[in-house]
Design an enzyme around this catalytic site. Structure first.
Site, PDB file in Angstrom:
ATOM      1  N   GLN A 172       0.845  -1.197   0.000  1.00  0.00           N
ATOM      2  CA  GLN A 172       0.000   0.000   0.000  1.00  0.00           C
ATOM      3  C   GLN A 172       0.878   1.245   0.000  1.00  0.00           C
ATOM      4  O   GLN A 172       1.877   1.327   0.697  1.00  0.00           O
ATOM      5  CB  GLN A 172      -0.951   0.007   1.194  1.00  0.00           C
ATOM      6  N   HIS A 194      -2.509  -0.087  -4.055  1.00  0.00           N
ATOM      7  CA  HIS A 194      -3.589   0.394  -3.189  1.00  0.00           C
ATOM      8  C   HIS A 194      -4.017   1.794  -3.625  1.00  0.00           C
ATOM      9  O   HIS A 194      -5.145   2.030  -3.985  1.00  0.00           O
ATOM     10  CB  HIS A 194      -3.207   0.365  -1.703  1.00  0.00           C
ATOM     11  N   ASP A 238      -7.782   0.932  -4.295  1.00  0.00           N
ATOM     12  CA  ASP A 238      -8.908   1.201  -3.396  1.00  0.00           C
ATOM     13  C   ASP A 238      -9.440   2.600  -3.688  1.00  0.00           C
ATOM     14  O   ASP A 238      -8.705   3.588  -3.585  1.00  0.00           O
ATOM     15  CB  ASP A 238      -8.443   1.105  -1.940  1.00  0.00           C
ATOM     16  N   GLU A 273     -11.172  -1.918  -5.349  1.00  0.00           N
ATOM     17  CA  GLU A 273     -11.751  -2.095  -4.019  1.00  0.00           C
ATOM     18  C   GLU A 273     -12.694  -0.937  -3.697  1.00  0.00           C
ATOM     19  O   GLU A 273     -12.374   0.229  -3.917  1.00  0.00           O
ATOM     20  CB  GLU A 273     -10.630  -2.163  -2.972  1.00  0.00           C
ATOM     21  N   ASP A 307     -15.117  -3.942   0.907  1.00  0.00           N
ATOM     22  CA  ASP A 307     -14.424  -3.483   2.106  1.00  0.00           C
ATOM     23  C   ASP A 307     -15.440  -2.901   3.077  1.00  0.00           C
ATOM     24  O   ASP A 307     -15.796  -3.516   4.074  1.00  0.00           O
ATOM     25  CB  ASP A 307     -13.343  -2.466   1.736  1.00  0.00           C
ATOM     26  N   GLN A 329     -12.228  -8.084   1.416  1.00  0.00           N
ATOM     27  CA  GLN A 329     -11.121  -7.771   2.321  1.00  0.00           C
ATOM     28  C   GLN A 329     -11.517  -8.205   3.730  1.00  0.00           C
ATOM     29  O   GLN A 329     -12.557  -7.809   4.247  1.00  0.00           O
ATOM     30  CB  GLN A 329     -10.750  -6.295   2.378  1.00  0.00           C
ATOM     31  N   LYS A 331     -10.571  -7.294   6.891  1.00  0.00           N
ATOM     32  CA  LYS A 331      -9.831  -6.196   7.522  1.00  0.00           C
ATOM     33  C   LYS A 331      -9.591  -6.584   8.977  1.00  0.00           C
ATOM     34  O   LYS A 331     -10.442  -6.407   9.833  1.00  0.00           O
ATOM     35  CB  LYS A 331     -10.597  -4.880   7.400  1.00  0.00           C
ATOM     36  N   THR A 360      -4.821  -2.644   8.269  1.00  0.00           N
ATOM     37  CA  THR A 360      -4.711  -1.194   8.212  1.00  0.00           C
ATOM     38  C   THR A 360      -3.270  -0.759   8.426  1.00  0.00           C
ATOM     39  O   THR A 360      -2.492  -1.434   9.120  1.00  0.00           O
ATOM     40  CB  THR A 360      -5.610  -0.541   9.284  1.00  0.00           C
ATOM     41  N   CYS A 361      -2.943   0.370   7.850  1.00  0.00           N
ATOM     42  CA  CYS A 361      -1.640   0.995   8.088  1.00  0.00           C
ATOM     43  C   CYS A 361      -1.468   1.355   9.560  1.00  0.00           C
ATOM     44  O   CYS A 361      -0.343   1.535  10.039  1.00  0.00           O
ATOM     45  CB  CYS A 361      -1.514   2.247   7.231  1.00  0.00           C
TER      46      CYS A 361
END
Length: 423
Positions: A172, A194, A238, A273, A307, A329, A331, A360-361
């Site tokens: 990402q 991403h 995304d 996404e 998502d 996804q 998540k 997630t980041c």
């Protein structure tokens, strides 16, 4: 083996909490910050520092198991739990969860994970971040007690074959969607970039023209930089529902636009996404299903990924049963206890849905490394490179954890084979 002491420590996650509704509503970016009014309850500013709570479980043998409670960047959006701030939850954890953890035997990971995933206080389940972190620590405890890798604990619990083979990785980029692509190509990531197309005027374009331009550059850049002509990463972008905004949620117009993107993306496979955000789960499944059906009618091969509003194990079951998309996804922080992640991937694999084990980041090194072991056991189609938005750090954490685990598994398998042969 029992837990002798549980501790909860405030920490920082690897990115930030962002008010998605404010950003999609046109908040102006000022340097790294956003300027404007918050839209999502719990936020004090549109962007604020990410936080985590580390769960430390000391065992009878002196080992300390670790898990990190962490929540997604866009907390409070798309049906997710509210903002997770350490100050709000540490005293709660110490008062209510420490007595339940101390003295608990750790060998049966799944039973322990299900217990903490199901308990309620004041009629409400624990915040997903708490269930996420506690279950990571419980998995680590089971592995430490049994002298096993975490992936071996999962395989043993679910009767899965131990496969010492890598999982494709998905990088990402964050907003650094040009320089990060160069890094991803150089390191040969399996899917990219991403892209973070979360804004119409600056990133998508009111006719989708800015994403089209970016995709042309992306295809050209891969062709220029790849070390081998055999490097064919999947393109996975995304768009955070913004395509639905510019085409008034019309499935025909959306499908035509996505089919056009597919032509630009050739010769690479294209995944989009979150083409729409319908505002609630049933509408989301319906709109995605209409787009997918229209793509089929026009013979397009672009694949859409769910998502938003696909946040729990049951959501993933429902989206899969409806066959309203090509990939979901998973998540990871949104599913609470990590056993739900494993069971979600297994359900997708069994029922013809591509599983993308995401996240997630805004996670941590601990949660990212744990997720590697879940993926090696359950075998999703791809796994997110995380945490952070710098790519290199997340690639280091996820790839190296995966390679270490694979090397250990292969050594153990070879040793077992030689021992059997000698016997």
């Amino acid at each position: 083996m029992k837990i002798t002491r549980a501790m909860f420590v405030r920490g920082l996650s690897s990115f930030y909490f962002d008010d998605q509704a404010a950003i999609k509503g046109g908040a102006r970016q000022d340097g790294f910050m956003y300027v404007g009014n918050v839209h999502t309850p719990g936020f004090s500013t549109i962007r604020q520092a990410g936080e985590c709570v580390s769960v430390l479980l000391e065992l009878e043998n002196g080992c300390v198991a670790v898990g990190d409670c962490a929540a997604v960047q866009y907390s409070g959006a798309g049906g997710r739990d509210p903002l997770f701030l350490a100050e709000t939850y540490i005293s709660f954890l110490d008062k209510h969860l420490r007595p339940l953890l101390e003295g608990r035997a750790v060998e049966d990971f799944v039973a322990n994970a299900r217990y903490f995933d199901a308990i309620e206080f004041d009629g409400k389940p624990l915040h997903t971040a708490i269930r996420y972190g506690v279950s990571q620590a419980l998995l680590d405890a089971a592995a430490l007690a049994g002298g096993m890798l975490k992936t071996e604990v999962i395989c043993d619990a679910y009767g899965l074959p131990v496969r010492a083979e890598p999982i494709p990785l998905f990088g990402q980029s964050g907003d650094d969607r040009y320089a990060a692509v160069d890094k991803m190509i150089l390191k040969g990531v399996n899917a990219l970039p991403h892209g973070l197309i979360n804004n119409v005027p600056d990133k998508l374009g009111y006719k989708g023209e800015k994403l089209q331009e970016y995709l042309r550059w992306l295809v050209s850049r891969i062709g220029t930089l790849r070390a081998s002509p055999d490097y064919f990463p999947d393109l996975h972008i995304d768009v955070y529902g913004t395509v639905g905004l510019i085409f008034d949620h019309d499935p025909v117009r959306i499908a035509d636009y996505l089919a056009g993107l597919e032509q630009i993306a050739k010769p690479f496979n294209l995944y989009i996404e979150g083409p729409v955000d319908a505002g609630e789960k049933d509408k989301q499944m319906h709109e995605l299903g209409e787009i997918k059906a229209q793509l089929t009618r026009i013979g397009a091969g672009v694949r859409i990924v769910a998502d938003e509003w696909c946040n729990t194990y049951q959501d993933i079951v429902d989206f899969t049963d409806a066959q309203c998309c090509h990939m979901v996804q998973i998540k990871t922080p949104d599913l609470g206890s990590i056993h739900n992640i494993v069971e979600s991937v297994l359900y997708c694999n069994k029922n013809g849905m591509e599983a993308y084990q995401g996240g997630t980041c805004n996670e941590t090194d601990i949660s990212a490394r744990t997720c590697v072991h879940l993926a090696l056991a359950a075998r999703p189609v791809r796994m997110l490179v995380k945490p952070g938005m710098g790519f290199d750090e997340g690639m280091n954490i996820v790839n190296n954890e995966m390679q270490r685990a694979i090397a250990t598994l292969r050594y153990r398998q070879e040793t077992s084979r030689l021992n059997l042969a000698a016997a």
